[in-house]
Design an enzyme around this catalytic site. Structure first.
Site, PDB file in Angstrom:
ATOM      1  N   TYR A  13       0.853  -1.192   0.000  1.00  0.00           N
ATOM      2  CA  TYR A  13       0.000   0.000   0.000  1.00  0.00           C
ATOM      3  C   TYR A  13       0.884   1.237   0.000  1.00  0.00           C
ATOM      4  O   TYR A  13       1.852   1.319   0.768  1.00  0.00           O
ATOM      5  CB  TYR A  13      -0.912   0.005   1.226  1.00  0.00           C
ATOM      6  CG  TYR A  13      -1.802   1.235   1.318  1.00  0.00           C
ATOM      7  CD1 TYR A  13      -2.875   1.407   0.441  1.00  0.00           C
ATOM      8  CD2 TYR A  13      -1.570   2.220   2.267  1.00  0.00           C
ATOM      9  CE1 TYR A  13      -3.690   2.530   0.510  1.00  0.00           C
ATOM     10  CE2 TYR A  13      -2.384   3.351   2.351  1.00  0.00           C
ATOM     11  CZ  TYR A  13      -3.446   3.493   1.471  1.00  0.00           C
ATOM     12  OH  TYR A  13      -4.245   4.613   1.556  1.00  0.00           O
ATOM     13  N   ASP A  33       9.350   2.923  -0.222  1.00  0.00           N
ATOM     14  CA  ASP A  33       8.305   3.602   0.527  1.00  0.00           C
ATOM     15  C   ASP A  33       8.531   3.287   2.001  1.00  0.00           C
ATOM     16  O   ASP A  33       8.130   2.233   2.483  1.00  0.00           O
ATOM     17  CB  ASP A  33       6.927   3.147   0.042  1.00  0.00           C
ATOM     18  CG  ASP A  33       5.802   3.855   0.799  1.00  0.00           C
ATOM     19  OD1 ASP A  33       6.102   4.511   1.817  1.00  0.00           O
ATOM     20  OD2 ASP A  33       4.645   3.729   0.365  1.00  0.00           O
ATOM     21  N   LYS A  50       4.305   9.639   8.235  1.00  0.00           N
ATOM     22  CA  LYS A  50       3.904   9.144   9.560  1.00  0.00           C
ATOM     23  C   LYS A  50       4.755   9.664  10.721  1.00  0.00           C
ATOM     24  O   LYS A  50       4.537  10.774  11.166  1.00  0.00           O
ATOM     25  CB  LYS A  50       3.785   7.620   9.524  1.00  0.00           C
ATOM     26  CG  LYS A  50       2.677   7.206   8.532  1.00  0.00           C
ATOM     27  CD  LYS A  50       2.097   5.833   8.719  1.00  0.00           C
ATOM     28  CE  LYS A  50       0.790   5.725   7.937  1.00  0.00           C
ATOM     29  NZ  LYS A  50       0.853   4.918   6.741  1.00  0.00           N
TER      30      LYS A  50
END
Ligand SMILES: *Cc1c(COP(=O)(O)O)cnc(C)c1O
Length: 429
Positions: A145, A240, A268
């Site tokens: 994702y 990522d 994040k």
């Protein structure tokens, strides 16, 4: 009013004005059932809902809360900074300071730009990869994702996978056709895809430790082999590290493994709970960005002063306190105890864990990729989740997610969590 009744009432109200009552789909508890919990307050490892019920939190806002909720010093510092204004839409000295600090920890990011979400970081990195290479195709991992980027909503984790097409309506099949998705931990699959399409592949993007199909660990040498193959075909390697960055170590997975991806995405933890993310990499690639270069990328709130101030605090804490060794050690003790109980009781459960993040899969099959992750019994996960919730422990409300331990989770908190988990496991399987 009982907590459950109050949450159901709030959810009912929310559904009148917000699609499915939530601002991000997994929050809706669709895969575990029941009404989502509306949280009102967080401190350290704890969350309190709108009814005042307290939970030991392992969702950590999906990853950012490395130092727990609402660290007093961070709040003071951001509050002080806010008096100077909330956004100027200009260059600021602080964002330069932050960029240097990020590059110090991630030397592969020779130049970088700040953006406001992980999705934006990935979207920009993918456009840059296409613009810099003049190639169209992107290779990703099944169950990987990368935010809700059009090109990457293909076999994108957390359910929804349909073979060979986009996971979401609204993504044109012509665009989805440019995305090739292959299984994780499968060098042959990449090798074959490269043999077939190599000359057209702009980039291979992956979470070096996938965490959005639940935590899955890379097999020995897998990442190094991927890097070799990607470069043999003159494509770019994009890591990522929106979850693994600042989580596995201050310098992310790339520091632990000594790797140097061409481009990296962070988010994040970087913003400490504020909307902040970054993408960066080789200088020659990053210089393709506008206004110097032809690849357009921009943002009104990019480098927002409040978010940048929070990020500076986060990175300073990492420098000063070097928290990862102790955190990973404490988490490791917890994982070991949990694994011992699972083995002793013969439970059909897989604990996948690394650093301070983990997932419990309800299957007897070792989970090494998306296919094996999907053998997990999600009904059992739902029962496990609700038993934890009733016992005052909050997990990600979906099987295919990572859970996170913060520096504020003490050994005593983790002992309590172990007790709760064992009761919930017995109830679930
Ligand atoms: C969360 C996440 C994103 C998207 O970040 P947002 O801030 O939610 O847009 C991208 N990649 C990975 C690996 C993530 O976990």
């Amino acid at each position: 009013m009982k907590t459950q009744d109050r949450m159901a009432a709030l959810f009912h109200e929310a559904e009148q004005v917000i699609p499915s009552g939530v601002n991000s789909p997994v929050r809706a508890f669709k895969s575990v059932g029941g009404s989502p919990v509306f949280m009102a307050k967080g401190k350290g490892p704890w969350l309190w809902d709108e009814n005042g019920t307290r939970y030991l939190d392992f969702c950590a806002s999906w990853g950012p809360m490395l130092f727990g909720h609402a660290p007093a010093a961070l709040i003071t510092r951001v509050a002080r900074e806010l008096r100077n204004g909330t956004s100027f839409g200009t260059a600021t000295a602080k964002e330069v300071e932050l960029a240097f600090k990020i590059r110090h920890l991630y030397p592969s990011m020779e130049k970088l730009r700040l953006v406001s979400s992980g999705t934006e970081a990935v979207m920009s990195a993918v456009r840059l990869a296409r613009g810099a290479t003049g190639r169209k195709k992107i290779i990703k991992i099944d169950g990987g994702y990368h935010g809700h980027v059009d090109s990457l909503l293909v076999k994108a984790g957390s359910g929804l996978a349909t073979f060979g097409t986009a996971d979401s309506a609204g993504v044109p099949e012509e665009l989805a056709a440019l995305t090739i998705s292959i299984p994780f931990n499968d060098v042959t699959a990449l090798s074959e895809a490269m043999q077939h399409d190599g000359g057209q592949v702009a980039a291979v993007i992956l979470e070096p430790v996938p965490a959005n199909m639940g935590v899955v660990l890379p097999e020995k040498n897998y990442l190094a082999r991927i890097e070799e193959l990607v470069h043999a075909h003159k494509a770019l390697l994009i890591f990522d590290e929106v979850i693994t960055g600042f989580r596995l170590s201050a310098g992310g997975l790339q520091q632990v493994f000594g790797m140097k991806p061409d481009l990296t995405c962070l988010g994040k933890i970087l913003g400490g709970g504020f909307p902040l993310a970054a993408f960066g990499g080789r200088k020659d690639l990053m210089d393709h960005l506008a206004p110097k270069g032809p690849v357009y990328q921009a943002g009104t709130l990019s480098g927002n002063p409040a978010a940048v101030t929070a990020a500076l605090w986060m990175l300073e804490q990492m420098e000063k306190k070097q928290p990862h060794a102790a955190l990973n050690k404490r988490a490791g003790v917890f994982f070991k105890k949990l694994q011992r109980q699972i083995t002793q009781r013969g439970l059909p459960v897989q604990l996948n864990a690394t650093g301070s993040m983990f997932t419990l899969f309800f299957t007897s099959t070792p989970v090494t990729d998306y296919r094996s992750a999907k053998t997990s019994d999600t009904q059992r996960y739902a029962r496990f989740f609700h038993s934890c919730l009733e016992q005052g422990l909050y997990l990600a409300p979906s099987q295919f997610e990572a859970n996170f331990i913060s520096t504020t989770h003490t050994a005593a908190h983790l002992e309590k969590a172990l007790e709760i988990f064992l009761t919930a496991l017995e109830a679930a399987v």
